[in-house]
Design a protein around this motif. Sequence first.
Motif, short mmCIF file in Angstrom:
data_model
loop_
_atom_site.label_atom_id
_atom_site.label_comp_id
_atom_site.label_asym_id
_atom_site.label_seq_id
_atom_site.Cartn_x
_atom_site.Cartn_y
_atom_site.Cartn_z
N TRP A 167 0.83 -1.20 0.00
CA TRP A 167 0.00 0.00 0.00
C TRP A 167 0.87 1.26 0.00
CZ3 TRP A 167 -4.31 -0.96 4.19
CH2 TRP A 167 -5.14 -2.01 3.77
N CYS A 168 0.31 2.33 -0.52
CA CYS A 168 0.91 3.67 -0.49
C CYS A 168 2.24 3.74 -1.25
CB CYS A 168 1.09 4.15 0.95
SG CYS A 168 -0.45 4.24 1.87
N GLN A 169 2.39 2.92 -2.27
CA GLN A 169 3.61 2.94 -3.08
C GLN A 169 3.31 3.18 -4.56
OE1 GLN A 169 6.41 -0.29 -2.21
NE2 GLN A 169 5.25 -0.69 -0.33
N GLY A 170 2.05 3.52 -4.89
CA GLY A 170 1.69 3.82 -6.27
C GLY A 170 1.31 2.63 -7.12
N PHE A 171 1.25 1.43 -6.54
CA PHE A 171 0.90 0.25 -7.33
C PHE A 171 -0.55 0.30 -7.85
CE2 PHE A 171 4.56 -1.54 -5.03
CZ PHE A 171 5.24 -2.13 -6.07
N ALA A 172 -1.47 0.81 -7.03
CA ALA A 172 -2.87 0.89 -7.46
C ALA A 172 -3.01 1.83 -8.66
CB ALA A 172 -3.76 1.33 -6.31
N VAL A 200 -17.36 5.15 -0.04
CA VAL A 200 -17.20 6.59 0.19
C VAL A 200 -15.99 6.86 1.08
CG1 VAL A 200 -18.27 8.61 1.26
CG2 VAL A 200 -19.62 7.15 -0.26
N ARG A 201 -15.78 6.03 2.10
CA ARG A 201 -14.70 6.23 3.07
C ARG A 201 -13.32 5.86 2.53
NH1 ARG A 201 -18.23 2.89 5.30
NH2 ARG A 201 -16.67 1.26 5.60
N ASN A 202 -13.24 5.26 1.34
CA ASN A 202 -11.96 4.80 0.82
C ASN A 202 -11.30 5.91 -0.02
OD1 ASN A 202 -9.78 3.48 -0.27
ND2 ASN A 202 -10.92 1.65 -0.88
N GLY A 203 -10.76 6.89 0.67
CA GLY A 203 -10.16 8.04 0.00
C GLY A 203 -9.00 7.67 -0.91
N ALA A 204 -8.22 6.66 -0.54
CA ALA A 204 -7.07 6.26 -1.36
C ALA A 204 -7.52 5.78 -2.73
CB ALA A 204 -6.25 5.19 -0.65
N SER A 205 -8.53 4.92 -2.79
CA SER A 205 -9.01 4.43 -4.09
C SER A 205 -9.72 5.52 -4.88
CB SER A 205 -9.93 3.22 -3.91
OG SER A 205 -9.16 2.05 -3.77
N ARG A 206 -10.36 6.41 -4.20
CA ARG A 206 -10.98 7.54 -4.90
C ARG A 206 -9.90 8.37 -5.60
NH1 ARG A 206 -15.96 10.06 -1.54
NH2 ARG A 206 -16.14 11.12 -3.54
N ARG A 207 -8.79 8.64 -4.89
CA ARG A 207 -7.69 9.41 -5.50
C ARG A 207 -7.06 8.66 -6.67
NH1 ARG A 207 -7.21 10.52 -0.17
NH2 ARG A 207 -5.59 8.96 0.22
N VAL A 208 -6.95 7.34 -6.57
CA VAL A 208 -6.40 6.54 -7.68
C VAL A 208 -7.24 6.74 -8.93
CG1 VAL A 208 -6.13 4.17 -8.54
CG2 VAL A 208 -5.23 4.79 -6.29
N LEU A 209 -8.55 6.64 -8.80
CA LEU A 209 -9.43 6.80 -9.98
C LEU A 209 -9.37 8.23 -10.51
CD1 LEU A 209 -12.45 4.59 -8.91
CD2 LEU A 209 -10.69 4.06 -10.62
N GLU A 210 -9.35 9.20 -9.63
CA GLU A 210 -9.28 10.59 -10.07
C GLU A 210 -7.97 10.86 -10.81
OE1 GLU A 210 -10.01 12.55 -6.34
OE2 GLU A 210 -12.16 12.10 -6.43
N LYS A 211 -6.85 10.31 -10.32
CA LYS A 211 -5.57 10.48 -11.01
C LYS A 211 -5.56 9.78 -12.36
CE LYS A 211 -2.62 9.09 -7.90
NZ LYS A 211 -1.42 8.82 -7.08
N SER A 212 -6.40 8.75 -12.50
CA SER A 212 -6.50 8.00 -13.76
C SER A 212 -7.55 8.59 -14.69
CB SER A 212 -6.82 6.53 -13.47
OG SER A 212 -5.78 5.93 -12.74
N ASN A 213 -8.02 9.81 -14.37
CA ASN A 213 -8.97 10.57 -15.20
C ASN A 213 -10.40 10.03 -15.21
OD1 ASN A 213 -7.05 12.53 -15.99
ND2 ASN A 213 -6.19 11.03 -17.40
N TYR A 214 -10.77 9.27 -14.19
CA TYR A 214 -12.16 8.86 -14.03
C TYR A 214 -12.90 10.05 -13.41
CZ TYR A 214 -11.18 3.92 -14.93
OH TYR A 214 -10.83 2.73 -15.52
N VAL A 250 -21.44 4.09 -1.53
CA VAL A 250 -20.35 4.04 -2.51
C VAL A 250 -20.49 5.17 -3.49
CG1 VAL A 250 -20.12 1.52 -2.33
CG2 VAL A 250 -21.59 2.51 -4.10
N VAL A 251 -19.40 5.44 -4.20
CA VAL A 251 -19.41 6.37 -5.30
C VAL A 251 -18.97 5.62 -6.55
CG1 VAL A 251 -19.12 8.53 -4.02
CG2 VAL A 251 -17.11 7.19 -4.62
N ILE A 252 -19.51 6.05 -7.67
CA ILE A 252 -19.17 5.43 -8.94
C ILE A 252 -18.47 6.47 -9.81
CG2 ILE A 252 -20.07 4.34 -11.04
CD1 ILE A 252 -22.36 3.22 -9.32
N TYR A 253 -17.29 6.08 -10.27
CA TYR A 253 -16.50 6.91 -11.18
C TYR A 253 -16.57 6.26 -12.56
CZ TYR A 253 -14.28 9.41 -7.30
OH TYR A 253 -14.02 10.19 -6.20
N ARG A 254 -16.44 7.06 -13.62
CA ARG A 254 -16.50 6.54 -14.98
C ARG A 254 -15.47 7.25 -15.87
NH1 ARG A 254 -20.33 3.66 -17.59
NH2 ARG A 254 -21.88 4.15 -15.98
N ILE A 255 -14.95 6.47 -16.80
CA ILE A 255 -14.13 7.02 -17.87
C ILE A 255 -14.67 6.46 -19.18
CG2 ILE A 255 -12.36 5.20 -17.80
CD1 ILE A 255 -10.27 7.46 -18.35
#
Length: 178
Positions: free
Chosen positions: A113-118, A144-158, A171-176
């Motif tokens: 975790w926290c090494q950029g693998f996700a 909703v509480r999983n801020g790390a995965s939310r940031r991963v998707l946002e950085k991936s342009n979702y 939960v929240v749903i992101y889309r690309i």
Amino acid sequence: MNDDTPQRRRSVSVDHFSTDRLIAERLCEDHLGNLVALHLDPDVSRYLGGVRSAETTEKYLSINMAHWDQHGFGLWALRTKDGAFAGRAGIRHILVDDTDEIEIAYAFTRDLWCQGFASEIATAMTRIGLSQLSLPSLIGIVYVRNGASRRVLEKSNYLLEQSTNRHGENVVIYRIRG
């Protein structure tokens, strides 16, 4: 049939691929022991619907191997370049509010975790899904509480699309889109 038809494009083999630091191989029975250990870790499983027993993980593996057979894509077991089991990730069909969607999903062993693998695997799966498989869009479903995965998707342009309740969890749903 010309080579540009969706059926032809989906025949592209995505059984295995690699990123800078990860090797992904199509999920198979050989991965059961590693998956059981991953799913028994309460920290890893807290955003996956809870700890899964060995029997539940065995059913999960069977369902995901059948997904590969039916759709030509699915979940991969992940290893680091030195061969250590790193987790699992994939692209799969999922029913969301009676609509067939295709999601990306990933789970890593706690020591990675926290090494950029996700972010690394999310970027690779997004490229595979939209470019190689020519899927129209991909989603990510995140507690909703999983801020790390939310940031991963946002950085991936979702893009954040909606908030909803799934299996009793907010939960929240992101889309690309492709």
